[in-house]
Structure formats: structure tokens, C-alpha cells
Design an enzyme around this catalytic site. Structure first.
Site, PDB file in Angstrom:
ATOM      1  N   HIS A   1       0.805  -1.236   0.000  1.00 38.58           N
ATOM      2  CA  HIS A   1       0.000   0.000   0.000  1.00 38.58           C
ATOM      3  C   HIS A   1       0.835   1.283   0.000  1.00 38.58           C
ATOM      4  O   HIS A   1       0.295   2.368  -0.062  1.00 38.58           O
ATOM      5  CB  HIS A   1      -0.919   0.027   1.222  1.00 38.58           C
ATOM      6  CG  HIS A   1      -0.179   0.262   2.513  1.00 38.58           C
ATOM      7  ND1 HIS A   1       0.561  -0.708   3.127  1.00 38.58           N
ATOM      8  CD2 HIS A   1      -0.055   1.366   3.284  1.00 38.58           C
ATOM      9  CE1 HIS A   1       1.102  -0.229   4.219  1.00 38.58           C
ATOM     10  NE2 HIS A   1       0.759   1.036   4.347  1.00 38.58           N
TER      11      HIS A   1
HETATM   12  C1  UD1 Z   1      -1.514   5.310   6.614  1.00 39.73           C
HETATM   13  C2  UD1 Z   1      -0.168   5.643   7.260  1.00 39.73           C
HETATM   14  C3  UD1 Z   1       0.824   4.517   6.969  1.00 39.73           C
HETATM   15  C4  UD1 Z   1       0.269   3.178   7.385  1.00 39.73           C
HETATM   16  C5  UD1 Z   1      -1.095   2.975   6.737  1.00 39.73           C
HETATM   17  C6  UD1 Z   1      -1.721   1.689   7.164  1.00 39.73           C
HETATM   18  C7  UD1 Z   1       0.416   8.028   7.395  1.00 39.73           C
HETATM   19  C8  UD1 Z   1       1.323   9.058   6.861  1.00 39.73           C
HETATM   20  N1  UD1 Z   1       0.422   6.867   6.720  1.00 39.73           N
HETATM   21  O1  UD1 Z   1      -1.338   5.272   5.211  1.00 39.73           O
HETATM   22  O2  UD1 Z   1       2.015   4.768   7.686  1.00 39.73           O
HETATM   23  O3  UD1 Z   1       1.149   2.153   7.003  1.00 39.73           O
HETATM   24  O4  UD1 Z   1      -1.942   4.061   7.122  1.00 39.73           O
HETATM   25  O5  UD1 Z   1      -2.941   1.492   6.535  1.00 39.73           O
HETATM   26  O6  UD1 Z   1      -0.259   8.262   8.367  1.00 39.73           O
HETATM   27  N2  UD1 Z   1      -9.034   5.043   2.844  1.00 39.73           N
HETATM   28  C9  UD1 Z   1     -10.269   4.460   2.858  1.00 39.73           C
HETATM   29  N3  UD1 Z   1     -10.795   4.119   4.080  1.00 39.73           N
HETATM   30  C10 UD1 Z   1     -10.177   4.350   5.259  1.00 39.73           C
HETATM   31  C11 UD1 Z   1      -8.925   4.997   5.207  1.00 39.73           C
HETATM   32  C12 UD1 Z   1      -8.353   5.309   4.009  1.00 39.73           C
HETATM   33  O7  UD1 Z   1     -10.863   4.205   1.837  1.00 39.73           O
HETATM   34  O8  UD1 Z   1     -10.725   4.020   6.323  1.00 39.73           O
HETATM   35  C13 UD1 Z   1      -8.428   5.369   1.519  1.00 39.73           C
HETATM   36  C14 UD1 Z   1      -8.674   6.804   1.109  1.00 39.73           C
HETATM   37  O9  UD1 Z   1      -8.844   6.825  -0.252  1.00 39.73           O
HETATM   38  C15 UD1 Z   1      -7.363   7.479   1.464  1.00 39.73           C
HETATM   39  C16 UD1 Z   1      -6.351   6.367   1.196  1.00 39.73           C
HETATM   40  O10 UD1 Z   1      -7.023   5.163   1.584  1.00 39.73           O
HETATM   41  O11 UD1 Z   1      -7.153   8.619   0.723  1.00 39.73           O
HETATM   42  C17 UD1 Z   1      -5.075   6.496   1.981  1.00 39.73           C
HETATM   43  O12 UD1 Z   1      -5.356   6.600   3.380  1.00 39.73           O
HETATM   44  P1  UD1 Z   1      -4.400   7.467   4.335  1.00 39.73           P
HETATM   45  O13 UD1 Z   1      -4.907   7.356   5.729  1.00 39.73           O
HETATM   46  O14 UD1 Z   1      -4.189   8.820   3.791  1.00 39.73           O
HETATM   47  O15 UD1 Z   1      -2.994   6.770   4.222  1.00 39.73           O
HETATM   48  P2  UD1 Z   1      -2.576   5.234   4.217  1.00 39.73           P
HETATM   49  O16 UD1 Z   1      -2.050   4.914   2.869  1.00 39.73           O
HETATM   50  O17 UD1 Z   1      -3.670   4.358   4.776  1.00 39.73           O
END
Ligand code: UD1
Length: 392
Positions: free
Chosen positions: A229
């Protein structure tokens, strides 16, 4: 005298780190007023960075984490949006609650935002999982770690390499306490429950779409497990395309490959027109995000794990699963084979992954337990907070 602690979580990898800490507080409150003659008033704040049931509430239920007292509901967004919203809302929580300590874990945006806000409000900060360094400033997590560790009053490290990193950066000795790896507390507390799960049922229950997987092969416990991811692997089609080709056309050609998909990766695969290839590959078992016990169960018997997650490198080390880490560096060197661990760095270079994949298939499962990864780290974390004395 009551001590007030606010613990902060924001994203999935935080939940398995906070669960044992909360349990340690509960035990302390039950068995004391303790040698320190005080009870702890604990408040759990969720920043709301992860909000889907499968990315958040499911873990609260599985790991018996009490519902957060406060949810800041920051949701998805750019880093500045997430950090900014968290700081604004967390500041008013601090002004209202006036805690003695803010405890942050790991390296997500909540860790950074809440430690900065707490320090500006004059509240002491304790960082659990301090001192990890990848040296890679293109990773948002590295920035989060550096800022948090520069500000924290108490830095609780998972291994001696991390303690040494902090010393090299000039952190004074009285702030550093080597406590071990708190995630392994959760692994040990949940090992038996995970072991009782059925691999075939995990795949059937979580499979994406209506496909049926080949349960015959899975029963023989010959399968690979993958998670991916990180922006560096999934955000660029020139990187993700060749990786998908390798996983679908070569790895999944030889063994079933189970891939629980992070929402970010699913979004990117669809955006780059790769979803069709992945979902039509016969032995590629695509799952929705799965629970903690389910992941642990799959890891226990996987022939091989491919991942860019930090926590999984650690779990593979303790379980002995050969692990190909899809990164060029790691903040967790203690998990590498040269330190006795199970993981090898392969970046996102197809040739290197192919070579190490072959070597790993031929290698034995070799569990290893770094010092103080003993299931009792949370108690040591709490003791360090209770024993903390402000430097003169
Ligand atoms: C975050 C953490 C990363 C961790 C990862 C685990 C930071 C900088 N990064 O990255 O260190 O390894 O979490 O998962 O904090 N989304 C959903 N549903 C959710 C959450 C996210 O659909 O409940 C989607 C959204 O499109 C979002 C994307 O996932 O934009 C990325 O989520 P985000 O929380 O920004 O970062 P992660 O890649 O999950």
C-alpha cells in the site's frame, strides 16, 4: 492523586499497539492505587484518519479496545489537511482535558500532529516505538518519527538499534527507555485465537466479488501472502504495472497468492487499468481488508510473505515466515536476515524480487525473538511513564 493520560490512535497499525497499553492501565488501576499511590484516568482519542469499519472499528472489537472517548473525525485528505485538522481539534481537547501525558504510538500522521500540539500546550509526550529510522526522507512516516522523537519527553524503544539511533541524534539518556516491541504483546495475546481459524474460511468470507478460490490447494498450506500500500509502490503506474505482472503471471502461476487489498491500492489499480488483470488471475485470491486474527492466521502458515508494511516484517520475524520486504530500506533492521530476522529488502525491482522469491521458497521457517519482544512491553511502557522524573 490521579494521573491523566490521553492516548492517541489514527490509523490501522496504531490499534494493535494501543490495545496492550490500555490493558496495562486497566490492570494497574485494578491492582493499585499502586506503589505510586495513584490511579490513572485514561482518555482514548481517535483522530479518525482511518474510518472504514474494516480499517478501524473491526480492530476495536477484535482486540477489545474500548470505544474512543473522542473521535476527531479528520478523515482522508492530503497530509497537510490531515495534520492540520488534527492539530486544530486536538488543541481544544487538550485545553479542555488538561492531561499530564499524551501518549502517541508509531509513525502515522496522528503521531506527528498530536505530539506537536501537546508540546505547544505544555503537555508531556511519550512516544511508544521511538527511534526507528529508515533514513528515507521521501517517506512521510520518517518525517513523522523525526519530529515526534525530537519533541517527546519519554522515548520508549522497541530494540537496542533504535535506542542507539536516538543517542546518535543527541537525545539525552534519561529520556530513552528500551521497553521491547508492544505489537508482539498483541501477537502473543492473540496467537491461540488466530491459530483456531480456518484458512479456507478466511478466504471465502473476505473474497472480493463472487469468485471461488481453489480451496484444494489452500488446504495444503502452500500459498503466498501479500500486502502492498506504500505510495512508492502503488502510486506510479510505471512501478505498479511491472509488479502486478510479476505477481500475476509468475508468482500466482506457481502458488495461490492471497492479497488483502488496502483501499489505497484498490483505488490505484482501478485508476491505472490494472484491476482487470489482477481480478482475473486464477490463483490470485483478492480479499477485502481483513481482521487482525485473520491476518495472523494467514501469516502463520504462509510459505512466503511479500509486504511493504513495517508491522508485518516484525510479525514475520517472530513467526519465522520468510518475508520479502518491498522497500529499498527499512526502519526495522532488527527484522532483517543479517540480524537473525526473516526479512530481506527487495525494493520494487522485478529482477531482485524474482531472485529472492526463489531463494525464500527454498528456505526454512525460522522463528526468532529479539530481546524483550516477550509479550510484556506494555507494562514496561506504563512503568516508564509512572517512574518519569523531569530532568533537573
Ligand atoms: C496510513 C499511514 C501509513 C500506514 C497505513 C496503514 C500516514 C502518513 N500513513 O497510510 O504509515 O502504514 O496508514 O494502513 O499516516 N481510505 C479508505 N478508508 C479508510 C482509510 C483510508 O478508503 O478508512 C483510503 C482513502 O482513499 C485514502 C487512502 O485510503 O485517501 C489512503 O489513506 P491514508 O490514511 O491517507 O494513508 P494510508 O495509505 O492508509
Amino acid at each position: 492523586m490521579k494521573m491523566k493520560i490521553i492516548s492517541v490512535v489514527g490509523a490501522r497499525p496504531n490499534f494493535m499497539k494501543i490495545a496492550p497499553f490500555i490493558r496495562a492501565i486497566e490492570r494497574y488501576n485494578q491492582t493499585s492505587s499502586g506503589s505510586h499511590g495513584q490511579n490513572i484516568n485514561h482518555i482514548l482519542v481517535h483522530t479518525g484518519q482511518h474510518y472504514d469499519i474494516s480499517m478501524s472499528q473491526a480492530f476495536f472489537r477484535e482486540l477489545n479496545i474500548p470505544d474512543p472517548n473522542i473521535n476527531l473525525e479528520v478523515g482522508s485528505g492530503t497530509h497537510a489537511e490531515q495534520v492540520g485538522k488534527t492539530m486544530i481539534t486536538f488543541e481544544s481537547v487538550l485545553r479542555q482535558e488538561k492531561p499530564d501525558w499524551v501518549v502517541v504510538v508509531g509513525d502515522v500522521n496522528a503521531t506527528l500532529a498530536c505530539s506537536v500540539t501537546a508540546k505547544k500546550e505544555g503537555v508531556k509526550v511519550c512516544h511508544i516505538e521511538a527511534g526507528l529510522r529508515s533514513g528515507d526522507m521521501t517517506m512521510p512516516e520518517e518525517i513523522n518519527r523525526l519530529v515526534t522523537d525530537r519533541l517527546a519527553d519519554l522515548l520508549l524503544t522497541p530494540d537496542k538499534i533504535s535506542s542507539e539511533n536516538l543517542r546518535k541524534e543527541g537525545v539525552s539518556e534519561n529520556k530513552i527507555v528500551f521497553v521491547g516491541n508492544i505489537m508482539i504483546d498483541t501477537l502473543e495475546a492473540n496467537r491461540a485465537k488466530a491459530a483456531a481459524l480456518n484458512i479456507d474460511a478466511i478466504c471465502t468470507d473476505n473474497i472480493i466479488g463472487k469468485r471461488k478460490h481453489n480451496s484444494q490447494i489452500l488446504k495444503e498450506n502452500y500459498y503466498g501472502l501479500m500486502t502492498m500500500h506504500r505510495p512508492s509502490n502503488v502510486d506510479d503506474p510505471a512501478v505498479l504495472g511491472p509488479l502486478v505482472d510479476l505477481f500475476c503471471k509468475e508468482v500466482a502461476n506457481e502458488m495461490p497468492l492471497i492479497w488483502p487489498i488496502h483501499p489505497r491500492s484498490e483505488k490505484k489499480l482501478k485508476e491505472f487499468g490494472l484491476w482487470e488483470t489482477v481480478s482475473k488471475t486464477v490463483n490470485m485470491i483478492l480479499l477485502n481488508p481483513i481482521g487482525y486474527h485473520e491476518m495472523l492466521r494467514l501469516n502463520m502458515d504462509a510459505s512466503l510473505l511479500l509486504t511493504d508494511s513495517g508491522g508485518l516484517q516484525e510479525e514475520c520475524t517472530v513467526l519465522g515466515t520468510p518475508c520479502l520486504t518491498l522497500r529499498w530500506n527499512t526502519d526495522r533492521p532488527v527484522t532483517l536476515r543479517e540480524h537473525g530476522g526473516a526479512s530481506v529488502l527487495v525494493g520494487n525491482d522485478v529482477e531482485k524480487i524474482r531472485t529472492e522469491y526463489r531463494k525464500s521458497l527454498a528456505s526454512e521457517r525460522k522463528p526468532m525473538r529479539p530481546e524483550l519482544w516477550d509479550g510484556h512491553t506494555a507494562e514496561r511502557c506504563l512503568r516508564a511513564i509512572l517512574d518519569y522524573r523531569k530532568p533537573l
